[in-house]
Design a protein around this motif. Structure first.
Motif, PDB file in Angstrom:
ATOM      1  N   ASP A   1       0.808  -1.221   0.000  1.00 14.22           N
ATOM      2  CA  ASP A   1       0.000   0.000   0.000  1.00 14.22           C
ATOM      3  C   ASP A   1       0.844   1.275   0.000  1.00 14.22           C
ATOM      4  O   ASP A   1       0.282   2.377   0.017  1.00 14.22           O
ATOM      5  CB  ASP A   1      -0.919   0.015   1.232  1.00 14.22           C
ATOM      6  N   ALA A   2       2.158   1.126   0.025  1.00 13.83           N
ATOM      7  CA  ALA A   2       3.022   2.316   0.066  1.00 13.83           C
ATOM      8  C   ALA A   2       2.938   3.055  -1.263  1.00 13.83           C
ATOM      9  O   ALA A   2       2.928   2.424  -2.320  1.00 13.83           O
ATOM     10  CB  ALA A   2       4.462   1.903   0.334  1.00 13.83           C
ATOM     11  N   PRO A   3       2.869   4.383  -1.246  1.00 13.40           N
ATOM     12  CA  PRO A   3       2.848   5.102  -2.527  1.00 13.40           C
ATOM     13  C   PRO A   3       4.182   4.947  -3.263  1.00 13.40           C
ATOM     14  O   PRO A   3       5.234   4.849  -2.634  1.00 13.40           O
ATOM     15  CB  PRO A   3       2.601   6.556  -2.135  1.00 13.40           C
ATOM     16  N   TRP A   4       4.119   4.918  -4.566  1.00 12.84           N
ATOM     17  CA  TRP A   4       5.289   4.705  -5.423  1.00 12.84           C
ATOM     18  C   TRP A   4       6.361   5.766  -5.174  1.00 12.84           C
ATOM     19  O   TRP A   4       7.547   5.506  -5.288  1.00 12.84           O
ATOM     20  CB  TRP A   4       4.841   4.690  -6.885  1.00 12.84           C
ATOM     21  N   GLU A   5       5.922   6.960  -4.788  1.00 11.86           N
ATOM     22  CA  GLU A   5       6.837   8.071  -4.526  1.00 11.86           C
ATOM     23  C   GLU A   5       7.929   7.646  -3.522  1.00 11.86           C
ATOM     24  O   GLU A   5       9.104   7.975  -3.692  1.00 11.86           O
ATOM     25  CB  GLU A   5       6.002   9.215  -3.936  1.00 11.86           C
ATOM     26  N   ARG A   6       7.527   6.886  -2.493  1.00  6.02           N
ATOM     27  CA  ARG A   6       8.490   6.470  -1.459  1.00  6.02           C
ATOM     28  C   ARG A   6       9.478   5.451  -2.008  1.00  6.02           C
ATOM     29  O   ARG A   6      10.672   5.512  -1.721  1.00  6.02           O
ATOM     30  CB  ARG A   6       7.740   5.880  -0.252  1.00  6.02           C
ATOM     31  N   SER A   7       8.966   4.494  -2.787  1.00  9.20           N
ATOM     32  CA  SER A   7       9.864   3.480  -3.354  1.00  9.20           C
ATOM     33  C   SER A   7      10.827   4.123  -4.334  1.00  9.20           C
ATOM     34  O   SER A   7      12.011   3.802  -4.352  1.00  9.20           O
ATOM     35  CB  SER A   7       9.053   2.403  -4.072  1.00  9.20           C
ATOM     36  N   SER A   8      10.292   5.066  -5.165  1.00  7.51           N
ATOM     37  CA  SER A   8      11.157   5.690  -6.168  1.00  7.51           C
ATOM     38  C   SER A   8      12.215   6.563  -5.493  1.00  7.51           C
ATOM     39  O   SER A   8      13.332   6.674  -5.990  1.00  7.51           O
ATOM     40  CB  SER A   8      10.337   6.488  -7.188  1.00  7.51           C
ATOM     41  N   THR A   9      11.861   7.142  -4.338  1.00  9.27           N
ATOM     42  CA  THR A   9      12.859   7.943  -3.607  1.00  9.27           C
ATOM     43  C   THR A   9      13.989   7.039  -3.123  1.00  9.27           C
ATOM     44  O   THR A   9      15.170   7.397  -3.215  1.00  9.27           O
ATOM     45  CB  THR A   9      12.198   8.676  -2.418  1.00  9.27           C
ATOM     46  N   ALA A  10      13.624   5.845  -2.611  1.00  6.22           N
ATOM     47  CA  ALA A  10      14.652   4.902  -2.141  1.00  6.22           C
ATOM     48  C   ALA A  10      15.550   4.468  -3.303  1.00  6.22           C
ATOM     49  O   ALA A  10      16.772   4.364  -3.141  1.00  6.22           O
ATOM     50  CB  ALA A  10      13.984   3.692  -1.501  1.00  6.22           C
ATOM     51  N   ILE A  11      14.941   4.269  -4.484  1.00  9.64           N
ATOM     52  CA  ILE A  11      15.722   3.873  -5.671  1.00  9.64           C
ATOM     53  C   ILE A  11      16.663   5.018  -6.075  1.00  9.64           C
ATOM     54  O   ILE A  11      17.816   4.803  -6.423  1.00  9.64           O
ATOM     55  CB  ILE A  11      14.782   3.469  -6.839  1.00  9.64           C
ATOM     56  N   ARG A  12      16.127   6.247  -5.985  1.00 12.03           N
ATOM     57  CA  ARG A  12      16.946   7.422  -6.322  1.00 12.03           C
ATOM     58  C   ARG A  12      18.146   7.555  -5.371  1.00 12.03           C
ATOM     59  O   ARG A  12      19.261   7.840  -5.789  1.00 12.03           O
ATOM     60  CB  ARG A  12      16.077   8.677  -6.265  1.00 12.03           C
ATOM     61  N   CYS A  13      17.890   7.286  -4.076  1.00 11.79           N
ATOM     62  CA  CYS A  13      18.978   7.334  -3.079  1.00 11.79           C
ATOM     63  C   CYS A  13      20.037   6.284  -3.407  1.00 11.79           C
ATOM     64  O   CYS A  13      21.235   6.555  -3.306  1.00 11.79           O
ATOM     65  CB  CYS A  13      18.433   7.075  -1.679  1.00 11.79           C
ATOM     66  N   ALA A  14      19.571   5.086  -3.798  1.00 11.27           N
ATOM     67  CA  ALA A  14      20.503   3.998  -4.125  1.00 11.27           C
ATOM     68  C   ALA A  14      21.331   4.381  -5.348  1.00 11.27           C
ATOM     69  O   ALA A  14      22.549   4.159  -5.376  1.00 11.27           O
ATOM     70  CB  ALA A  14      19.736   2.713  -4.379  1.00 11.27           C
ATOM     71  N   ALA A  15      20.658   4.980  -6.353  1.00 11.20           N
ATOM     72  CA  ALA A  15      21.374   5.385  -7.569  1.00 11.20           C
ATOM     73  C   ALA A  15      22.424   6.441  -7.224  1.00 11.20           C
ATOM     74  O   ALA A  15      23.543   6.402  -7.734  1.00 11.20           O
ATOM     75  CB  ALA A  15      20.382   5.911  -8.598  1.00 11.20           C
ATOM     76  N   ALA A  16      22.059   7.360  -6.321  1.00  8.47           N
ATOM     77  CA  ALA A  16      23.014   8.402  -5.912  1.00  8.47           C
ATOM     78  C   ALA A  16      24.195   7.787  -5.158  1.00  8.47           C
ATOM     79  O   ALA A  16      25.305   8.319  -5.201  1.00  8.47           O
ATOM     80  CB  ALA A  16      22.305   9.437  -5.033  1.00  8.47           C
ATOM     81  N   ALA A  17      23.942   6.670  -4.486  1.00 10.82           N
ATOM     82  CA  ALA A  17      25.018   5.993  -3.744  1.00 10.82           C
ATOM     83  C   ALA A  17      25.796   5.026  -4.639  1.00 10.82           C
ATOM     84  O   ALA A  17      26.713   4.351  -4.169  1.00 10.82           O
ATOM     85  CB  ALA A  17      24.418   5.253  -2.549  1.00 10.82           C
TER      86      ALA A  17
END
Lengths: 166, 173
Positions: free
Chosen positions: B144-160
């Protein structure tokens, strides 16, 4: 006579091994694994996002990347105009026909397979861009990822722009 | 005389044959030992896992950086909410576990901290001899988590510098 009798008695005794401590250990291990094991194991869906070093080429790819758009209501479109999945109902009961239909995005899988064949014919790697509405449920993204995995596409670009421009 | 006979019967030792029970125990033990290898990543009970039709077994969890993505608290079950409140600070949207198994929660204002955590984990995994390509973000998103949260985590991973993403799912019913 008496000495002979004594030797015979000693030979008839059965050797016994005390296995109670081993049974104790076994039970302890059994209880440990029983508690620690979870029988429903999590599965995975792999994707790789194009790294910044991969996109430095100025050459245009032979095949344009496929575009999947997920809207806030859970509907999915392929390459801009083709609707491949209807509005998502989060309350569908697991095991029901509606639930199964929502998990299997057959139309999308078909389009992705066609796209993959097209890319393979020009020796190019199929790349798909996924744009999801910020409020779309994570479950719907996983459904799309499952469709990509079923079609054999592993390279997915994720766009953070809102497809509805909100 | 009859009395003596009865006394003799009382003294007979009753032996229980334990060998079938030990056999069963061994069988169960082997079964659980084999299944225990399937426990690969830390599972946060506050996350309701999504299901997928085409998913595969996670055979090797080495190199996985686990990030949990939480749904809104009103969508959590009372049991999940209790565990979430116990483990994470209020308003945490992403949850991770450090090397000592302590839960750390990140809120919307702590995106840089989440990126730093992933970066630190990546360096630590590299230090343990895991190749760059095998380091993956294991995204345990709530259904039920909004996609915005998952995409933010993916963005953080990409930045790392982590570009391989694994979506945690359960097999579809």
């Amino acid at each position: 006579m008496a000495r002979h009798k004594q030797i015979k008695t000693e030979e008839q005794e059965d050797p016994e091994m005390n296995i109670s401590s081993m049974i104790d250990c076994c039970f302890l291990l059994l209880i440990y694994f029983l508690v620690a094991t979870s029988l429903v194991s999590e599965k995975k869906l792999d994707i790789s996002i194009p790294a910044s070093t991969q996109s430095q080429s100025s050459q245009k790819p032979p095949v344009e990347p496929g575009r999947i758009v997920l809207r806030a209501d859970g509907s999915v479109t392929w390459n801009g105009d083709m609707n491949v999945a209807d509005v998502y109902n989060p309350d569908a009961q697991p095991g029901s026909a509606e639930y199964r239909a929502q998990r299997q995005l057959d139309q999308l899988v078909e389009q992705l397979k066609n796209y993959k064949d097209l890319a393979s014919s020009v020796q190019s790697e199929p790349v798909v861009m996924l744009t999801g509405a910020p409020s779309a449920p994570h479950q719907r993204i996983v459904d799309i990822m499952a469709a990509l995995a079923e079609a054999g596409i592993k390279s997915v670009g994720i766009s953070t722009a809102d497809p509805e421009g909100k | 005389m009859a009395k003596k006979n009865a006394r003799g019967n009382d003294e007979v030792n009753g032996n229980v044959n334990l060998s079938p029970m030990i056999d069963c125990c061994f069988l169960l033990l082997i079964f659980f030992v084999v299944n225990a290898t399937q426990i690969t990543v830390a599972k946060d009970p506050s996350v309701k896992m999504p299901s997928a039709v085409s998913c595969s077994e996670l055979k090797d969890a080495n190199g996985c950086i686990v990030v949990n993505v939480f749904a809104d608290v009103d969508k959590m079950s009372p049991k999940a909410l209790e565990k979430y409140n116990k483990a994470y600070p209020p308003n945490s949207l992403w949850g991770v576990a450090d090397a000592n198994g302590n839960s750390i929660g990140y809120t919307t204002g702590q995106i840089q901290e989440l990126t730093d955590f992933i970066k630190k984990q990546k360096e630590s995994l590299k230090g343990r001899g895991i190749e760059d390509g095998k380091i993956r973000l294991y995204l345990r998103g709530d259904l039920d988590a909004p996609w915005e949260r998952s995409s933010t985590a993916i963005r953080c991973a990409a930045a790392a510098g982590v570009t391989n993403i694994v979506f945690g799912t359960l097999p579809s019913k």
